[in-house]
Motif scaffolding. Structure first.
Motif, PDB file in Angstrom:
ATOM      1  N   PRO A 544     -65.029  40.181  84.760  1.00 61.21           N
ATOM      2  CA  PRO A 544     -64.875  38.754  84.456  1.00 61.21           C
ATOM      3  C   PRO A 544     -66.229  38.050  84.557  1.00 61.21           C
ATOM      4  O   PRO A 544     -67.150  38.520  85.235  1.00 61.21           O
ATOM      5  N   TYR A 546     -66.527  34.300  85.047  1.00 62.65           N
ATOM      6  CA  TYR A 546     -66.479  33.152  85.945  1.00 62.65           C
ATOM      7  C   TYR A 546     -65.450  33.375  87.052  1.00 62.65           C
ATOM      8  O   TYR A 546     -64.379  33.951  86.824  1.00 62.65           O
ATOM      9  N   GLU A 549     -61.762  32.168  86.531  1.00 60.29           N
ATOM     10  CA  GLU A 549     -60.898  32.796  85.519  1.00 60.29           C
ATOM     11  C   GLU A 549     -59.646  33.388  86.157  1.00 60.29           C
ATOM     12  O   GLU A 549     -59.717  34.109  87.150  1.00 60.29           O
ATOM     13  N   VAL A 552     -58.266  37.211  81.386  1.00 61.04           N
ATOM     14  CA  VAL A 552     -59.375  37.620  80.528  1.00 61.04           C
ATOM     15  C   VAL A 552     -58.802  38.036  79.182  1.00 61.04           C
ATOM     16  O   VAL A 552     -57.883  38.863  79.117  1.00 61.04           O
TER      17      VAL A 552
END
Length: 638
Positions: A544, A546, A549, A552
């Motif tokens: 990932p 950030y 998040e 995804v």
């Protein structure tokens, strides 16, 4: 159904509707650019330049669907009826080991879960067309969410090659095989009894010969009376076979498409496999295009108004005339067709009335002297003659030319890659055409290859489909038609800087740790032309970007380029997407985002590609079959 019943019930006769899956969006009904009543009987190329040149395009064959119907639904309705017919046949004929008598019914019971379905698709179809066919098959009940594997698809030329390779009768055994009613062959999962009718007797056709298949086949009485007399074929051609190391060019010439593929034969007997040796090609050419060119010629000679009005009002006569043409067109020519009474009457009614004389009902039927005058194609007895020069210039010749041109390209590409063809297999309904056989034999001879013809060219594809359903591993490797990969972000580099300066992309982003990343990067999984094994899996690992998040998205892209670097390049298109949910506390489990591993997996099946995303920490996964639709059918997370 007679014409009165059809009209009273407001039924519509539709043909060529399978073509809509490839050449027409399923969500949009064909435009009513030309009048064709409410039915789909009229080819939209009628009245255009198609009749003058003999060239018929795919768009000319697309039927006009009634309001509210889509191509997917029409195909689904057809497959529903076909499925019901086959199921009823199996109920009547099912052996005791797969059925049991019902206490209250005279018919045996048959468990539908025991039936597997294998649909054939043209090799030239894109993923969107395959997806539409699967949608239609699902609506028809050929697969369910509980058992999606019940439905398989195979490329048509591969099916033909599989039938020729697995069920072939060796030359020395051919006479004995012809004398037996059944043959027992072993294949993969054990012994299977195969009716002698599906044994593939391959015959070698030399350039100076034509197949005796047309002459030896039973011709219907209608077709026989429509011709000036039967043509005797030559003696049966010498038998031939495929063996280890052969490079086989398959020319599958069906109704709407002609597909050309190149395969290397590996192994023998139960271990025989087919490996694609070069990227195949397909062209919109086949029996339907020959038919359309013939009808365009008849229409131009008899008068468009008379032809169109008759064809709309007298579907039964139209179907009978089409059947006569179907049996007659395989011969070299000339072809003689007895026109139906209602058509003759329509032509006579449309003819100009000579001053002071009654309208003729026999001579002068056409709009011009070319149709009804001396030496014209329409004889006084109502027989329409398509001369050999007409067949070559306007009907069969242009279609055969397209097919041969595509085959020549594949032959040259295979030779450049070190896979020069040793044998050429001609299959499909149009393979019965003597004109196509002559051209294909000449082409094969020019490349030092033998032309092979099955005893029943039109049955090879469906026979191979059954074999593939039982022995899918026999087709072991294919060439990728496109390059496939996913969109990702990677550490900014000098290469990204150069591309951004020269082409304006990629852009860049910053992750939570302040690292500069290039956006819209194309992470390639396979490249165009790559040989990929069936059931091969390509996996790459991602993380990932950030910490915020919670999911995804993995977006799959495809391109014809084998060197593409970014998903924003020209020719790049998104073909599938899956979204993988992340646990709420995923960041607390690792020190850096790079430590949280996600996998994207590209799995190559028989004719479809699956994109799967997996969380290596939770083992959660989600997958979808590859398609061009904006709403891919995703499998539930597991």
């Amino acid at each position: 159904m007679d014409d009165a019943e059809r009209t009273a019930g407001d039924f519509t006769y539709i043909d060529n509707f399978k073509l809509l899956l490839q050449w027409q969006s399923p969500a949009v009904a064909p435009a009513a650019g030309r009048r064709g009543g409410r039915g789909g009987w009229q080819q939209r190329g009628q009245g255009s330049g198609a009749g003058a040149s003999g060239e018929v395009e795919a768009e000319d064959l697309l039927p006009a669907l009634p309001p509210g119907l889509t191509a997917v639904q029409v195909v689904a309705d057809f497959l529903t009826e076909l499925r019901g017919y086959i199921f009823r046949h199996l109920v009547r004929c099912a052996p005791a080991h797969i059925s049991a008598p019902a206490s209250s019914s005279p018919l045996p019971l048959l468990d539908g879960s025991h039936i597997g379905w294998c649909l054939t698709v043209p090799a030239m179809w894109d993923e969107a067309a395959k997806s539409r066919l699967r949608q239609a098959a699902n609506r028809a009940g050929m697969a369910t969410a509980a058992d999606p594997a019940a439905l398989q698809m195979i490329l048509e030329p591969e099916a033909a090659a599989l039938a020729a390779a697995v069920l072939q009768v060796p030359p020395a055994a051919a006479p004995a095989a012809a004398a037996t009613s059944t043959a027992r062959k072993t294949g993969g999962g054990g012994a299977a009894v195969i009716d002698e009718a599906v044994e593939v007797h391959l015959r070698r056709i030399d350039a100076a010969e034509r197949s005796d298949d047309a002459a030896s086949s039973a011709v219907t009485a209608a077709a026989a009376t429509a011709r000036s007399g039967p043509k005797a074929g030559p003696a049966p051609a010498p038998a031939a076979s495929l063996c280890e190391g052969d490079v086989l060019l398959v020319m599958d010439c069906g109704g709407g498409t002609a597909d050309v593929t190149l395969h290397r034969v590996r192994g023998a007997g139960a271990g025989l496999r087919l490996e694609e040796a070069a990227e195949g090609r397909g062209v919109p050419a086949g029996g339907r295009f020959v038919d359309a060119a013939a009808w365009s010629y008849l229409r131009s000679e008899l008068g468009g108004g008379a032809w169109d009005g008759w064809r709309a009002a007298h579907v039964r006569e139209w179907a009978q005339l089409a059947g006569s043409w179907e049996a007659a067109k395989r011969f070299p020519g000339p072809v003689s067709l007895q026109l139906p009474p209602a058509l003759l009457a329509a032509v006579a009614a449309g003819a100009r009335k000579p001053r002071g004389r009654p309208r003729s009902t026999m001579l002068g039927l056409g709009r011009r002297s070319a149709a009804g005058g001396a030496g014209g194609p329409l004889r006084p007895d109502g027989v329409f003659v398509l001369r050999e020069e007409v067949l070559e210039a306007r009907v069969v010749g242009p279609v055969v030319g397209r097919i041969i041109a595509a085959a020549e390209k594949v032959l040259r590409e295979g030779a450049r890659a070190g896979s020069a063809a040793t044998k050429v297999l001609l299959t499909g309904g149009l393979a019965n055409s003597a004109a196509l056989q002559r051209r294909a034999a000449s082409m094969a001879a020019s490349h030092g290859a033998q032309l092979l013809l099955p005893r029943s060219p039109s049955a090879s594809v469906v026979t191979g489909a059954v074999l593939f359903g039982q022995l899918p591993a026999r087709v072991s490797a294919r060439r990728c038609r496109l390059s496939y990969g996913v969109m990702t972000a990677t550490a900014w580099s000098s290469a990204h800087e150069d591309s951004h300066r020269e082409r304006g992309y990629p852009g860049w982003i910053l992750d939570d740790e302040g690292e500069r990343l290039a956006d819209d990067v194309f992470k390639q999984f396979v490249h165009r032309g790559q040989l990929v094994e069936t059931d091969e899996v390509v996996v790459h690992t991602f993380s990932p970007i950030y910490r915020s998040e919670q999911s995804v998205a993995f977006r799959m892209y495809a391109t014809e380029s084998s060197t593409a670097s970014y998903t924003v390049e020209p020719g790049m298109r998104e073909v599938a997407e899956v979204e993988l949910e992340l646990p709420a506390d995923w960041r607390s489990k690792v020190q850096s985002r790079h430590d949280y591993k996600l996998e994207a997996e590209l799995r190559f099946g028989a004719t479809e590609i699956t994109l799967l995303a997996r969380d290596l920490h939770t083992r959660n996964a989600v997958a979808t079959t590859l398609s061009w639709t904006s709403d891919p059918v995703s499998l539930p997370a597991v």
